[in-house]
Design a protein around this motif. Sequence first.
Motif, PDB file in Angstrom:
ATOM      1  N   PHE A 205      33.778  27.820  18.746  1.00 30.60           N
ATOM      2  CA  PHE A 205      33.309  28.522  19.939  1.00 30.60           C
ATOM      3  C   PHE A 205      33.110  27.569  21.120  1.00 30.60           C
ATOM      4  O   PHE A 205      32.689  27.991  22.195  1.00 30.60           O
ATOM      5  N   GLN A 206      33.381  26.289  20.914  1.00 34.57           N
ATOM      6  CA  GLN A 206      33.185  25.319  21.991  1.00 34.57           C
ATOM      7  C   GLN A 206      34.353  25.375  22.978  1.00 34.57           C
ATOM      8  O   GLN A 206      35.511  25.341  22.578  1.00 34.57           O
ATOM      9  N   ASP A 207      34.004  25.445  24.249  1.00 36.25           N
ATOM     10  CA  ASP A 207      35.022  25.424  25.297  1.00 36.25           C
ATOM     11  C   ASP A 207      35.060  24.029  25.903  1.00 36.25           C
ATOM     12  O   ASP A 207      34.418  23.743  26.911  1.00 36.25           O
ATOM     13  N   HIS A 226      32.428  23.312  28.947  1.00 37.43           N
ATOM     14  CA  HIS A 226      32.115  24.395  29.879  1.00 37.43           C
ATOM     15  C   HIS A 226      30.674  24.309  30.370  1.00 37.43           C
ATOM     16  O   HIS A 226      30.400  24.601  31.538  1.00 37.43           O
ATOM     17  N   ASN A 227      29.763  23.924  29.487  1.00 35.52           N
ATOM     18  CA  ASN A 227      28.365  23.871  29.924  1.00 35.52           C
ATOM     19  C   ASN A 227      27.735  22.491  29.734  1.00 35.52           C
ATOM     20  O   ASN A 227      26.516  22.382  29.559  1.00 35.52           O
ATOM     21  N   SER A 248      25.890  18.361  39.035  1.00 36.89           N
ATOM     22  CA  SER A 248      26.201  19.439  38.110  1.00 36.89           C
ATOM     23  C   SER A 248      26.901  18.862  36.889  1.00 36.89           C
ATOM     24  O   SER A 248      27.605  17.848  36.987  1.00 36.89           O
ATOM     25  N   VAL A 249      26.705  19.503  35.764  1.00 35.44           N
ATOM     26  CA  VAL A 249      27.455  19.091  34.570  1.00 35.44           C
ATOM     27  C   VAL A 249      28.683  19.972  34.352  1.00 35.44           C
ATOM     28  O   VAL A 249      29.442  19.762  33.408  1.00 35.44           O
ATOM     29  N   LYS A 271      28.645  25.952  38.430  1.00 33.05           N
ATOM     30  CA  LYS A 271      29.154  26.493  37.173  1.00 33.05           C
ATOM     31  C   LYS A 271      29.878  27.809  37.359  1.00 33.05           C
ATOM     32  O   LYS A 271      30.019  28.281  38.472  1.00 33.05           O
ATOM     33  N   ASP A 272      30.308  28.380  36.264  1.00 31.37           N
ATOM     34  CA  ASP A 272      31.432  29.297  36.231  1.00 31.37           C
ATOM     35  C   ASP A 272      31.408  30.468  37.200  1.00 31.37           C
ATOM     36  O   ASP A 272      32.458  30.991  37.546  1.00 31.37           O
ATOM     37  N   GLU A 273      30.254  30.869  37.679  1.00 28.42           N
ATOM     38  CA  GLU A 273      30.242  32.029  38.557  1.00 28.42           C
ATOM     39  C   GLU A 273      31.006  31.785  39.858  1.00 28.42           C
ATOM     40  O   GLU A 273      31.576  32.709  40.435  1.00 28.42           O
ATOM     41  N   THR A 274      31.007  30.537  40.334  1.00 32.27           N
ATOM     42  CA  THR A 274      31.646  30.294  41.628  1.00 32.27           C
ATOM     43  C   THR A 274      32.737  29.222  41.585  1.00 32.27           C
ATOM     44  O   THR A 274      33.734  29.321  42.273  1.00 32.27           O
TER      45      THR A 274
END
Lengths: 360, 89
Positions: A205-207, A226-227, A248-249, A271-274
Amino acid sequence: MADRLWVATRKGLFRIDRNKDTWRINPPSFLGDPVSYVLQDPRDGIVYAALDLGHFGVKLHRSSDAGAHWEEITTPAYPKTEPEEKGASLTLLWCLAAGIIDQPGQLWAGTIPGGLFRSDNRGDSWVLNNALWNLPERKEWQGGGYDEPGIHSICIDPQNGACITIGVSIGGVWHSHNGGESWQPRGNGLRAAYVPPELSKINHFQDAHAIRSAATDPDTLWCQHHNGIFVSKNGGEKWTELLNVAPSVFGFALAVHPHHPDTAWFVPAVKDETRVPVNARLVVNRTRDGGKTFESLSKGLPEKQCYDLVYRHGLDVDKTGLQLAMGSTTGNLWISENSGENWQEIATHLPPIYAVHFSE
Amino acid sequence: MARIVLTDHLNRFIDVQHFDVQGTTLQEILNAAFLKHPSLKSYVVDDQGNLRKHIMVFIDNMLLTDRENLSDIVQPSSEIYIMQALSGG
């Protein structure tokens, strides 16, 4: 330092050559065609360009004269199955990697929807790695950005070509010590914030957005996830998360110094929202102490109103470790000749950039 | 013999604009076309032999009806246009 850079874009492949103190952008190959990846094999100089033709599928081209002439070669293909089995079909050739010095002609290709292919003859023919494809966990791999999962990172131990580590979005990190005959999960220590907490430590499940290793120390692996940002000092057996990295990471791109494995560069974003630079200000984050500390480098980069995103293959470092290239989704291209301290703007109106690759 | 006409965009990759082949269904026609011009195949069908998502085929000015099995009937006098859809570009 490298005198040539390949830039794969949404509208063709550009060769950029150093011309004294400036860089010359040559007319593109494959004008109008998306080029998903480019590799110049350091062993023989052959250049490979992967095309993603919107209507006509994935194609692969090869040049032995630095892009003056190209020949279309065999594209990796998934095995044909019975119609009721709904067999896989190649969607994207996402990355290519050259084998080691005593494996002339050996290439690896990472693809969407998740197949790893090997060629032993400079791309004349390709074979799907069945050991990876048939892993039970592979059926739980998910798309990350794209609709289907894909292999975007292939790290090969320069001293032992049988040791291979791959990164999958979304499917975790996998390692083979026997040239791909078998694969083991290598996600211990990674953390997925986008699945239920009880599943967050499961490898597949790791991105991992990008995995890179240092040429001189393949046991040191870096992961732009991803995070988060993670580092491993034992070939991925155990990953350590690096917390509180400003601004940011989140990000996609990652480069590792070829001789100093504790030095790595990242391009942080919201992060992913933008998915844009934090505060619309582009910086490159660098650590030189294995991730204990980071510094944000920005000299020569846009200070405001910048919405460039750097994709996972959009940052490269040459074999000296001094020269970096970075290309963005907005068609901007920068080069640094001093390890990221200062950046020179090379182009501002290229098509969206998918990959940059120094010719060694 | 039915006539296959290729979109101009395919002429960038395959050095032929039109040619004649025999067959009574679209699948037979395409099989014959790929035998005649092997390099055409991967541009029109995917790894599993399915018509690529963004390819359109017209048989005598009618859009094909069976993308799955390519069973549309072809007459000896038919003209088959292989075009790119405006999606997918």
